[in-house]
Design a protein around this motif. Sequence first.
Motif, PDB file in Angstrom:
ATOM      1  N   GLU A 172       0.862  -1.188   0.000  1.00 10.79           N
ATOM      2  CA  GLU A 172       0.000   0.000   0.000  1.00 10.79           C
ATOM      3  C   GLU A 172       0.892   1.230   0.000  1.00 10.79           C
ATOM      4  O   GLU A 172       1.783   1.365   0.839  1.00 10.79           O
ATOM      5  CB  GLU A 172      -0.911   0.002   1.224  1.00 10.79           C
ATOM      6  CG  GLU A 172      -1.919  -1.133   1.230  1.00 10.79           C
ATOM      7  CD  GLU A 172      -2.818  -1.084   2.462  1.00 10.79           C
ATOM      8  OE1 GLU A 172      -2.755  -0.072   3.198  1.00 10.79           O
ATOM      9  OE2 GLU A 172      -3.555  -2.045   2.674  1.00 10.79           O
ATOM     10  N   LEU A 173       0.662   2.102  -0.955  1.00  9.46           N
ATOM     11  CA  LEU A 173       1.457   3.315  -1.055  1.00  9.46           C
ATOM     12  C   LEU A 173       0.810   4.408  -0.223  1.00  9.46           C
ATOM     13  O   LEU A 173      -0.415   4.591  -0.261  1.00  9.46           O
ATOM     14  CB  LEU A 173       1.566   3.749  -2.518  1.00  9.46           C
ATOM     15  CG  LEU A 173       2.266   2.762  -3.456  1.00  9.46           C
ATOM     16  CD1 LEU A 173       2.203   3.275  -4.889  1.00  9.46           C
ATOM     17  CD2 LEU A 173       3.695   2.558  -3.023  1.00  9.46           C
ATOM     18  N   PRO A 174       1.622   5.154   0.515  1.00 13.39           N
ATOM     19  CA  PRO A 174       1.034   6.234   1.328  1.00 13.39           C
ATOM     20  C   PRO A 174       0.590   7.377   0.415  1.00 13.39           C
ATOM     21  O   PRO A 174       1.200   7.655  -0.604  1.00 13.39           O
ATOM     22  CB  PRO A 174       2.179   6.667   2.232  1.00 13.39           C
ATOM     23  CG  PRO A 174       3.416   6.263   1.495  1.00 13.39           C
ATOM     24  CD  PRO A 174       3.056   5.047   0.718  1.00 13.39           C
ATOM     25  N   THR A 175      -0.505   8.020   0.775  1.00 11.56           N
ATOM     26  CA  THR A 175      -1.006   9.146  -0.017  1.00 11.56           C
ATOM     27  C   THR A 175      -0.503  10.434   0.615  1.00 11.56           C
ATOM     28  O   THR A 175      -0.493  10.584   1.833  1.00 11.56           O
ATOM     29  CB  THR A 175      -2.538   9.138  -0.061  1.00 11.56           C
ATOM     30  OG1 THR A 175      -3.022   9.193   1.283  1.00 11.56           O
ATOM     31  CG2 THR A 175      -3.066   7.886  -0.732  1.00 11.56           C
ATOM     32  N   LEU A 176      -0.062  11.357  -0.215  1.00 11.90           N
ATOM     33  CA  LEU A 176       0.439  12.647   0.254  1.00 11.90           C
ATOM     34  C   LEU A 176      -0.641  13.694   0.044  1.00 11.90           C
ATOM     35  O   LEU A 176      -1.314  13.716  -0.980  1.00 11.90           O
ATOM     36  CB  LEU A 176       1.704  13.029  -0.526  1.00 11.90           C
ATOM     37  CG  LEU A 176       2.892  12.081  -0.379  1.00 11.90           C
ATOM     38  CD1 LEU A 176       4.016  12.513  -1.309  1.00 11.90           C
ATOM     39  CD2 LEU A 176       3.372  12.051   1.048  1.00 11.90           C
ATOM     40  N   SER A 177      -0.769  14.545   1.020  1.00 14.54           N
ATOM     41  CA  SER A 177      -1.768  15.603   0.886  1.00 14.54           C
ATOM     42  C   SER A 177      -1.170  16.706   0.023  1.00 14.54           C
ATOM     43  O   SER A 177       0.019  16.994   0.077  1.00 14.54           O
ATOM     44  CB  SER A 177      -2.161  16.148   2.263  1.00 14.54           C
ATOM     45  OG  SER A 177      -1.005  16.690   2.886  1.00 14.54           O
ATOM     46  N   LYS A 178      -2.023  17.345  -0.793  1.00 16.79           N
ATOM     47  CA  LYS A 178      -1.545  18.393  -1.681  1.00 16.79           C
ATOM     48  C   LYS A 178      -1.370  19.682  -0.880  1.00 16.79           C
ATOM     49  O   LYS A 178      -2.232  20.042  -0.074  1.00 16.79           O
ATOM     50  CB  LYS A 178      -2.544  18.618  -2.816  1.00 16.79           C
ATOM     51  CG  LYS A 178      -2.632  17.444  -3.763  1.00 16.79           C
ATOM     52  CD  LYS A 178      -3.535  17.759  -4.920  1.00 16.79           C
ATOM     53  CE  LYS A 178      -3.625  16.590  -5.852  1.00 16.79           C
ATOM     54  NZ  LYS A 178      -4.493  16.874  -7.002  1.00 16.79           N
ATOM     55  N   PRO A 179      -0.256  20.378  -1.076  1.00  9.75           N
ATOM     56  CA  PRO A 179      -0.061  21.648  -0.347  1.00  9.75           C
ATOM     57  C   PRO A 179      -1.008  22.710  -0.920  1.00  9.75           C
ATOM     58  O   PRO A 179      -1.298  22.732  -2.108  1.00  9.75           O
ATOM     59  CB  PRO A 179       1.388  22.005  -0.610  1.00  9.75           C
ATOM     60  CG  PRO A 179       1.754  21.273  -1.873  1.00  9.75           C
ATOM     61  CD  PRO A 179       0.898  20.041  -1.891  1.00  9.75           C
ATOM     62  N   ALA A 180      -1.452  23.569  -0.045  1.00  6.05           N
ATOM     63  CA  ALA A 180      -2.386  24.632  -0.457  1.00  6.05           C
ATOM     64  C   ALA A 180      -1.603  25.702  -1.198  1.00  6.05           C
ATOM     65  O   ALA A 180      -0.528  26.109  -0.780  1.00  6.05           O
ATOM     66  CB  ALA A 180      -3.071  25.226   0.753  1.00  6.05           C
ATOM     67  N   MET A 181      -2.153  26.149  -2.322  1.00 11.64           N
ATOM     68  CA  MET A 181      -1.495  27.170  -3.131  1.00 11.64           C
ATOM     69  C   MET A 181      -1.946  28.540  -2.639  1.00 11.64           C
ATOM     70  O   MET A 181      -3.135  28.776  -2.426  1.00 11.64           O
ATOM     71  CB  MET A 181      -1.871  27.006  -4.602  1.00 11.64           C
ATOM     72  CG  MET A 181      -1.423  25.674  -5.205  1.00 11.64           C
ATOM     73  SD  MET A 181       0.342  25.555  -5.359  1.00 11.64           S
ATOM     74  CE  MET A 181       0.622  26.692  -6.675  1.00 11.64           C
ATOM     75  N   ALA A 182      -0.980  29.441  -2.489  1.00 14.74           N
ATOM     76  CA  ALA A 182      -1.318  30.791  -2.065  1.00 14.74           C
ATOM     77  C   ALA A 182      -1.869  31.571  -3.249  1.00 14.74           C
ATOM     78  O   ALA A 182      -1.320  31.486  -4.344  1.00 14.74           O
ATOM     79  CB  ALA A 182      -0.088  31.483  -1.511  1.00 14.74           C
ATOM     80  N   GLN A 183      -2.952  32.259  -3.060  1.00 16.20           N
ATOM     81  CA  GLN A 183      -3.549  33.008  -4.143  1.00 16.20           C
ATOM     82  C   GLN A 183      -2.939  34.396  -4.184  1.00 16.20           C
ATOM     83  O   GLN A 183      -2.649  35.012  -3.170  1.00 16.20           O
ATOM     84  CB  GLN A 183      -5.061  33.116  -3.953  1.00 16.20           C
ATOM     85  CG  GLN A 183      -5.732  31.761  -4.065  1.00 16.20           C
ATOM     86  CD  GLN A 183      -7.231  31.910  -3.891  1.00 16.20           C
ATOM     87  OE1 GLN A 183      -7.730  32.987  -3.646  1.00 16.20           O
ATOM     88  NE2 GLN A 183      -7.938  30.809  -4.037  1.00 16.20           N
ATOM     89  N   LYS A 184      -2.777  34.932  -5.396  1.00 19.15           N
ATOM     90  CA  LYS A 184      -2.207  36.261  -5.576  1.00 19.15           C
ATOM     91  C   LYS A 184      -3.288  37.300  -5.308  1.00 19.15           C
ATOM     92  O   LYS A 184      -4.428  37.112  -5.682  1.00 19.15           O
ATOM     93  CB  LYS A 184      -1.670  36.420  -6.984  1.00 19.15           C
ATOM     94  CG  LYS A 184      -0.465  35.557  -7.246  1.00 19.15           C
ATOM     95  CD  LYS A 184       0.065  35.832  -8.640  1.00 19.15           C
ATOM     96  CE  LYS A 184       1.258  34.986  -8.936  1.00 19.15           C
ATOM     97  NZ  LYS A 184       1.791  35.194 -10.279  1.00 19.15           N
ATOM     98  N   PRO A 185      -2.907  38.446  -4.646  1.00 20.80           N
ATOM     99  CA  PRO A 185      -3.931  39.467  -4.380  1.00 20.80           C
ATOM    100  C   PRO A 185      -4.276  40.280  -5.591  1.00 20.80           C
ATOM    101  O   PRO A 185      -3.702  40.400  -6.559  1.00 20.80           O
ATOM    102  CB  PRO A 185      -3.285  40.362  -3.314  1.00 20.80           C
ATOM    103  CG  PRO A 185      -1.841  40.063  -3.333  1.00 20.80           C
ATOM    104  CD  PRO A 185      -1.650  38.750  -3.986  1.00 20.80           C
TER     105      PRO A 185
END
Length: 116
Positions: free
Chosen positions: A103-116
């Motif tokens: 079983e391969l571990p699943t990685l959580s996706k990092p949150a992308m910072a939105q540009k103002p």
Amino acid sequence: MAYRHNQSFFLVLLVALSLTSCNTIQAEARHLLEVTLPELPKPELPEIPTLPKLEFPEIPKPELPTLPQPELPEFPKPELPTLPMPELPPMPKLEFPTIPKPELPTLSKPAMAQKP
């Protein structure tokens, strides 16, 4: 026991290397390529007269006498004896152990910072 080098081998090697590094052949070839020759007129050849086709008389083909075919006796075909097939014991069926799938571990996706 030490190996003594043959001096004549080195002499032959020196002569061979000196002949391969010679540039006179290349220079002569370059001079031959650069030479321009005057154009000569093409000579005109006289026409060759056509000769009549020769006809040869037909020669009759000789006929060869036919010889009678010799009659050969027929030989009986030999029959091979049939051998009984040996009975082999049945091969046991091999069972392979089951290997669990990793079983391969699943990685959580990092949150992308939105540009103002």
